[in-house]
Design an enzyme around this catalytic site. Structure first.
Site, short mmCIF file in Angstrom:
data_model
loop_
_atom_site.label_atom_id
_atom_site.label_comp_id
_atom_site.label_asym_id
_atom_site.label_seq_id
_atom_site.Cartn_x
_atom_site.Cartn_y
_atom_site.Cartn_z
N THR A 137 0.86 -1.19 0.00
CA THR A 137 0.00 0.00 0.00
C THR A 137 0.89 1.22 0.00
O THR A 137 2.12 1.13 0.12
CB THR A 137 -0.90 0.05 1.25
OG1 THR A 137 -0.10 0.35 2.40
CG2 THR A 137 -1.63 -1.27 1.46
N ASP A 138 0.29 2.40 -0.12
CA ASP A 138 1.08 3.63 -0.10
C ASP A 138 1.81 3.83 1.22
O ASP A 138 2.93 4.34 1.26
CB ASP A 138 0.18 4.84 -0.38
CG ASP A 138 -0.33 4.87 -1.81
OD1 ASP A 138 0.32 4.24 -2.67
OD2 ASP A 138 -1.38 5.48 -2.06
N CYS A 139 1.16 3.43 2.33
CA CYS A 139 1.80 3.61 3.64
C CYS A 139 2.59 2.40 4.09
O CYS A 139 3.42 2.49 5.01
CB CYS A 139 0.75 3.99 4.69
SG CYS A 139 -0.72 2.95 4.70
N TYR A 140 2.34 1.25 3.45
CA TYR A 140 3.09 0.03 3.73
C TYR A 140 3.54 -0.56 2.39
O TYR A 140 2.95 -1.52 1.89
CB TYR A 140 2.23 -0.98 4.49
CG TYR A 140 1.80 -0.52 5.86
CD1 TYR A 140 2.69 -0.59 6.93
CD2 TYR A 140 0.52 -0.04 6.09
CE1 TYR A 140 2.31 -0.18 8.19
CE2 TYR A 140 0.12 0.37 7.35
CZ TYR A 140 1.02 0.31 8.40
OH TYR A 140 0.64 0.72 9.65
N PRO A 141 4.61 0.02 1.81
CA PRO A 141 4.97 -0.33 0.43
C PRO A 141 5.65 -1.68 0.25
O PRO A 141 5.64 -2.24 -0.85
CB PRO A 141 5.90 0.80 0.02
CG PRO A 141 6.51 1.27 1.31
CD PRO A 141 5.43 1.12 2.33
#
Length: 401
Positions: A137-141
């Protein structure tokens, strides 16, 4: 009448009187219930044996860059964990096994390694290999993680077992003409053996049959460390037939327990392989029973010959949910090494360890006497018949052709 507060004051002063569940039986026979209730402050109980509904949850900490395990795949030593929480919280069940385990395709399966073994190795101080795949994800790339972890370096590690300490249990036999493999062990054909799994007169809920002392919040010995009763365990059933002494004749109450895995010891959390059945975890649990009145001592002094259970056919009746007992036997008979069922003498075997349960009662006793372990007030009682609680078993599923 005594209170837990008064008993804790005696523990702090160093003049508390503690006896084990075995010792209290002899004391009552010599001195009587009233005298022992006056003299004794705490009775220690315990059990040690395979308890499948066990496991541990972990917060492994964040990698750099961060990874979201929730919704992804995570394995510890190739054993899959449940990831449906958040970024780095996972739960490992004691019965989980690697994806490539042949299971019972090669019958009977050996189930050499599972979640219980991983928990044992972590508590023993060994490194465990973690492998994870995430969708990013954007916060957990980050999408992949492979690393070794150990118990002392991860953020939290908590043993959380949703059904332990069964209050009595079946004796398993096999009336078929072939060997069968069950969670009660290997059962020989034509009633060639009988397996049971209980510490009998040492077992916590058998010494407190109506849950007067053991409740939510009770402080316990768990896996060699300190834990608590978190809730009643799954399948907790107080509405079962009992003897006149209150002891259930069939499986009854259960406990859900929780504790800091980092305090625990490998000796009291052992991974086990159940041939032809699966992997599991043997758990050591010790529960102190505060002596608040004579009723406490009367229940705590129940002995093996006063605890009865049922002999069940695991070849047909148990798997087909057919009620009925082949015989009723007591734990003194079981521990003698043989019982008589339908006129046949059958050798017995215990899946739990009475000697280790006895050792736990002595350890817990020493902790209390030394002042290292204070008793806790339970915040709520376990559900009982009096509370209106009734266990609702699963309804039979409709047949699907």
């Amino acid at each position: 009448m005594k209170t837990i507060k008064e008993i804790n004051e005696k523990i702090k002063r160093g003049d508390v009187v503690v006896v084990t569940a075995e010792e209290v039986i002899d004391l009552v026979e010599k001195k009587g219930v009233r005298k022992v209730a006056e003299e004794v402050d705490v009775v220690t109980t315990a059990t040690f044996g395979p308890m499948c509904s066990s496991g541990a949850y972990f917060n492994i900490g964040h990698s750099k860059p961060r990874i979201k395990l929730g919704g992804g795949v995570c394995k510890l030593n190739d054993v899959p964990c449940y990831t449906g929480f958040a970024a780095v919280d996972i739960y490992l069940g004691a019965t989980a096994i690697p994806d490539d385990d042949p299971r019972n395709k090669v019958y009977p399966g050996e189930f050499k390694y599972g979640g219980g073994h991983v928990i044992h190795e972590l508590v023993a101080g060994k490194p465990v290999y973690l492998e994870a795949i995430a969708y990013g994800t954007d916060c957990y790339p980050r999408k992949k993680l492979a690393t070794a972890i150990n118990l002392k370096d991860i953020n939290e590690a908590v043993l959380f077992n949703i059904r332990n300490c069964y209050q009595n249990y079946n004796v398993a036999v096999n009336l078929s003409d072939k060997m069968i493999y069950t969670y009660m062990g290997a059962l020989k054909p034509n009633m060639g053996n009988a397996n049971y799994c209980s510490a009998g007169q040492l077992s916590p809920l058998l010494k407190d049959p109506y849950y007067k002392s053991i409740g939510i919040g009770t402080k316990i010995f768990l896996g060699g460390g300190v834990g608590f009763v978190a809730w009643h365990g799954t399948q907790h059933n107080p509405s079962i037939p009992r003897k006149d002494n209150g002891v259930p004749k069939v499986p009854g109450g259960t406990l859900a327990v929780i504790g800091d895995l980092k305090q625990m010891k490998a000796k009291w959390l052992a991974g086990e392989s159940m041939y032809g059945y699966g992997a599991t975890l043997a758990v050591g649990i010790g529960v102190p029973i505060p002596v608040l009145n004579e009723e406490t001592i009367k229940s705590a002094a129940v002995k093996d010959e006063e605890i009865w259970t049922q002999v069940i056919n695991y070849a047909h009746d148990y798997p087909q949910c057919i009620a009925g007992s082949l015989a009723e036997v007591n734990y003194s008979q079981l521990k003698s090494g043989k019982i008589t069922v339908q006129g046949k003498e059958v050798p017995t075997g215990n899946l739990s360890s009475y000697s280790k349960a006895r050792e736990i009662t002595e350890i817990l006793k020493s902790w209390i006497v030394k002042g290292d372990f204070l008793l806790s007030e339970s915040v709520a009682p376990l559900p009982s018949v009096e509370s209106g609680y009734s266990f609702k078993p699963l309804k039979e599923s409709p047949s699907i052709s």
